[in-house]
Write a protein that holds these residues in place. Structure first.
Motif, mmCIF file in Angstrom:
data_model
loop_
_atom_site.group_PDB
_atom_site.id
_atom_site.type_symbol
_atom_site.label_atom_id
_atom_site.label_comp_id
_atom_site.label_asym_id
_atom_site.label_seq_id
_atom_site.Cartn_x
_atom_site.Cartn_y
_atom_site.Cartn_z
ATOM 1 N N ARG A 1 -47.869 -20.231 -14.354
ATOM 2 C CA ARG A 1 -47.547 -21.264 -13.374
ATOM 3 C C ARG A 1 -46.178 -21.032 -12.755
ATOM 4 N NH1 ARG A 1 -51.436 -25.000 -15.412
ATOM 5 N NH2 ARG A 1 -50.845 -26.761 -14.154
ATOM 6 N N ARG A 2 -45.282 -20.353 -13.482
ATOM 7 C CA ARG A 2 -43.945 -20.153 -12.942
ATOM 8 C C ARG A 2 -43.994 -19.299 -11.688
ATOM 9 N NH1 ARG A 2 -41.555 -18.942 -18.888
ATOM 10 N NH2 ARG A 2 -41.374 -21.109 -19.548
ATOM 11 N N ALA A 3 -44.881 -18.300 -11.685
ATOM 12 C CA ALA A 3 -44.991 -17.443 -10.515
ATOM 13 C C ALA A 3 -45.504 -18.249 -9.323
ATOM 14 C CB ALA A 3 -45.935 -16.278 -10.793
ATOM 15 N N GLU A 4 -46.422 -19.167 -9.596
ATOM 16 C CA GLU A 4 -46.963 -19.949 -8.501
ATOM 17 C C GLU A 4 -45.916 -20.850 -7.873
ATOM 18 O OE1 GLU A 4 -50.247 -21.538 -10.526
ATOM 19 O OE2 GLU A 4 -51.242 -19.598 -10.400
ATOM 20 N N ALA A 5 -44.972 -21.318 -8.689
ATOM 21 C CA ALA A 5 -43.939 -22.196 -8.151
ATOM 22 C C ALA A 5 -43.088 -21.491 -7.111
ATOM 23 C CB ALA A 5 -43.062 -22.717 -9.286
ATOM 24 N N SER A 6 -42.976 -20.150 -7.233
ATOM 25 C CA SER A 6 -42.126 -19.439 -6.298
ATOM 26 C C SER A 6 -42.937 -18.766 -5.190
ATOM 27 C CB SER A 6 -41.292 -18.393 -7.038
ATOM 28 O OG SER A 6 -42.141 -17.505 -7.725
ATOM 29 N N GLU A 7 -44.235 -18.926 -5.223
ATOM 30 C CA GLU A 7 -45.081 -18.324 -4.191
ATOM 31 C C GLU A 7 -44.915 -19.096 -2.883
ATOM 32 O OE1 GLU A 7 -49.818 -17.474 -3.485
ATOM 33 O OE2 GLU A 7 -49.145 -18.315 -5.357
ATOM 34 N N PRO A 8 -44.865 -18.401 -1.735
ATOM 35 C CA PRO A 8 -44.740 -19.144 -0.479
ATOM 36 C C PRO A 8 -45.952 -20.028 -0.257
ATOM 37 C CG PRO A 8 -45.108 -16.794 -0.081
ATOM 38 C CD PRO A 8 -44.908 -16.966 -1.549
ATOM 39 N N PRO A 9 -45.744 -21.214 0.366
ATOM 40 C CA PRO A 9 -46.846 -22.169 0.513
ATOM 41 C C PRO A 9 -48.038 -21.610 1.269
ATOM 42 C CG PRO A 9 -44.821 -22.967 1.592
ATOM 43 C CD PRO A 9 -44.476 -21.713 0.861
ATOM 44 N N GLU A 10 -47.787 -20.725 2.263
ATOM 45 C CA GLU A 10 -48.911 -20.190 3.043
ATOM 46 C C GLU A 10 -49.850 -19.400 2.136
ATOM 47 O OE1 GLU A 10 -45.610 -18.943 3.849
ATOM 48 O OE2 GLU A 10 -45.333 -20.976 4.583
ATOM 49 N N GLY A 11 -49.297 -18.634 1.194
ATOM 50 C CA GLY A 11 -50.116 -17.853 0.275
ATOM 51 C C GLY A 11 -50.961 -18.750 -0.595
ATOM 52 N N ARG A 12 -50.396 -19.889 -1.027
ATOM 53 C CA ARG A 12 -51.142 -20.835 -1.849
ATOM 54 C C ARG A 12 -52.322 -21.402 -1.073
ATOM 55 N NH1 ARG A 12 -48.721 -23.343 -5.924
ATOM 56 N NH2 ARG A 12 -49.382 -25.403 -5.254
ATOM 57 N N LEU A 13 -52.085 -21.769 0.188
ATOM 58 C CA LEU A 13 -53.157 -22.349 0.986
ATOM 59 C C LEU A 13 -54.254 -21.319 1.243
ATOM 60 C CD1 LEU A 13 -51.190 -24.559 3.554
ATOM 61 C CD2 LEU A 13 -51.994 -25.135 1.261
ATOM 62 N N GLU A 14 -53.841 -20.066 1.489
ATOM 63 C CA GLU A 14 -54.845 -19.029 1.726
ATOM 64 C C GLU A 14 -55.709 -18.805 0.481
ATOM 65 O OE1 GLU A 14 -52.690 -15.680 3.325
ATOM 66 O OE2 GLU A 14 -52.392 -16.811 5.174
ATOM 67 N N ARG A 15 -55.049 -18.834 -0.681
ATOM 68 C CA ARG A 15 -55.826 -18.658 -1.918
ATOM 69 C C ARG A 15 -56.789 -19.812 -2.114
ATOM 70 N NH1 ARG A 15 -53.598 -18.243 -7.278
ATOM 71 N NH2 ARG A 15 -51.626 -19.132 -6.595
ATOM 72 N N GLY B 1 -17.248 -10.844 -6.249
ATOM 73 C CA GLY B 1 -17.708 -9.577 -6.794
ATOM 74 C C GLY B 1 -18.360 -9.688 -8.153
ATOM 75 N N GLU B 2 -18.341 -10.870 -8.757
ATOM 76 C CA GLU B 2 -18.943 -11.049 -10.076
ATOM 77 C C GLU B 2 -20.470 -11.024 -9.969
ATOM 78 O OE1 GLU B 2 -18.732 -14.175 -13.823
ATOM 79 O OE2 GLU B 2 -17.632 -14.583 -11.997
ATOM 80 N N ARG B 3 -21.109 -10.405 -10.958
ATOM 81 C CA ARG B 3 -22.576 -10.352 -10.944
ATOM 82 C C ARG B 3 -23.139 -11.685 -11.395
ATOM 83 N NH1 ARG B 3 -25.677 -5.366 -13.272
ATOM 84 N NH2 ARG B 3 -27.259 -6.812 -12.595
ATOM 85 N N THR B 4 -24.184 -12.118 -10.736
ATOM 86 C CA THR B 4 -24.846 -13.370 -11.133
ATOM 87 C C THR B 4 -26.346 -13.127 -11.190
ATOM 88 O OG1 THR B 4 -25.044 -14.073 -8.843
ATOM 89 C CG2 THR B 4 -23.100 -14.822 -10.036
ATOM 90 N N ARG B 5 -27.018 -14.040 -11.835
ATOM 91 C CA ARG B 5 -28.475 -14.044 -11.834
ATOM 92 C C ARG B 5 -28.931 -15.384 -11.259
ATOM 93 N NH1 ARG B 5 -31.264 -9.961 -14.764
ATOM 94 N NH2 ARG B 5 -29.685 -8.406 -15.233
ATOM 95 N N THR B 6 -30.094 -15.353 -10.649
ATOM 96 C CA THR B 6 -30.666 -16.590 -10.148
ATOM 97 C C THR B 6 -31.846 -16.961 -11.024
ATOM 98 O OG1 THR B 6 -29.988 -16.000 -7.933
ATOM 99 C CG2 THR B 6 -31.623 -17.728 -8.124
ATOM 100 N N TYR B 7 -31.812 -18.174 -11.538
ATOM 101 C CA TYR B 7 -32.879 -18.638 -12.414
ATOM 102 C C TYR B 7 -33.586 -19.819 -11.780
ATOM 103 C CZ TYR B 7 -31.332 -15.780 -16.305
ATOM 104 O OH TYR B 7 -31.021 -14.727 -17.105
ATOM 105 N N ILE B 8 -34.829 -19.982 -12.197
ATOM 106 C CA ILE B 8 -35.596 -21.149 -11.759
ATOM 107 C C ILE B 8 -36.004 -21.916 -12.998
ATOM 108 C CG2 ILE B 8 -37.742 -21.904 -10.668
ATOM 109 C CD1 ILE B 8 -37.428 -19.450 -8.803
ATOM 110 N N SER B 9 -35.725 -23.201 -13.000
ATOM 111 C CA SER B 9 -36.120 -24.059 -14.112
ATOM 112 C C SER B 9 -37.640 -24.176 -14.139
ATOM 113 C CB SER B 9 -35.500 -25.444 -13.936
ATOM 114 O OG SER B 9 -36.218 -26.391 -14.683
ATOM 115 N N PRO B 10 -38.247 -24.188 -15.341
ATOM 116 C CA PRO B 10 -39.712 -24.346 -15.385
ATOM 117 C C PRO B 10 -40.168 -25.658 -14.766
ATOM 118 C CG PRO B 10 -38.750 -24.401 -17.597
ATOM 119 C CD PRO B 10 -37.641 -24.029 -16.662
ATOM 120 N N LYS B 11 -39.275 -26.627 -14.648
ATOM 121 C CA LYS B 11 -39.642 -27.892 -13.995
ATOM 122 C C LYS B 11 -39.620 -27.752 -12.485
ATOM 123 C CE LYS B 11 -37.634 -30.649 -17.705
ATOM 124 N NZ LYS B 11 -36.235 -30.424 -18.110
ATOM 125 N N GLY B 12 -39.271 -26.572 -11.980
ATOM 126 C CA GLY B 12 -39.227 -26.365 -10.543
ATOM 127 C C GLY B 12 -37.848 -26.675 -10.002
#
Ligand code: ZN
Length: 181
Positions: free
Chosen positions: A59-73, A17-28
């Motif tokens: 760049r941090r947003a791109e690291a979490s973007e799904p791969p299909e979206g990256r390829l389409e772009r 029941g404890e609240r947590t946050r999920t973080y992503i390291s800038p190194k991925g």
């Protein structure tokens, strides 16, 4: 929540029941669960909470973007580039190519586009980390066999005008790059 989940900063077991946050390291890498008490420390380490307002920048947003979206772009950038005109010109004499669109090894922001015919191939790079950088030629050669296996994952086709289309593998073409029959 799994019973033995721990905070990535202090190592303490997360209580039910404890609240947590999920973080992503800038190194991925994998998302890290951080307890409420360690949020400030995680942020001082430069970790990013993808759910926080303003976090989805650069760049941090791109690291979490799904791969299909990256390829389409990447394909959209390619289709608007000089390289598409080069492909269109080659198609007039060489016919329909095999096309592979995939991540370039070791360059998370770079997408590698391989366009191959029987006796010639070209490879271009698209830098997703820099929208202003033009699509650039990486390499070219003559034998499809010179390409590494990942560059021979034919997952796209080329239409009239050198316009690449993702996920439209032409029928009658074997995935190893050799024409069938
Ligand atoms: Zn903690």
């Amino acid at each position: 929540m799994s019973p033995d989940e721990t905070c990535a900063v202090c190592g303490r077991t997360i209580l039910a029941g404890e609240r947590t946050r999920t973080y992503i390291s800038p190194k991925g890498g994998h998302p890290r669960v951080v307890c409420e008490l360690c949020r400030a420390r995680a942020e001082r380490l430069g970790w990013v909470d993808p759910a926080a307002p303003g976090a989805n920048v650069g760049r941090r947003a791109e690291a979490s973007e799904p791969p299909e979206g990256r390829l389409e772009r990447a394909v959209a950038r390619f289709n608007a580039s000089e390289a598409a005109r080069t492909v269109a010109g080659l198609m007039r004499t060489l016919g329909e190519p095999w096309v592979s669109v995939g991540a370039a090894a070791g360059s998370p922001n770079e997408v590698r586009i391989t366009v191959a015919w029987e006796l010639t191939w070209y490879q271009w790079g698209v830098d997703l980390g820099n929208e202003l950088r033009a699509v650039f030629q990486l390499d070219k050669g003559h034998e499809v066999g010179q390409l590494d296996g990942s560059a021979r994952q034919w997952n796209a086709t080329a239409a009239v005008g050198g316009q690449l289309i993702l996920g439209a593998l032409a029928e009658g073409r074997a995935p190893d790059g050799e024409p069938v029959g």
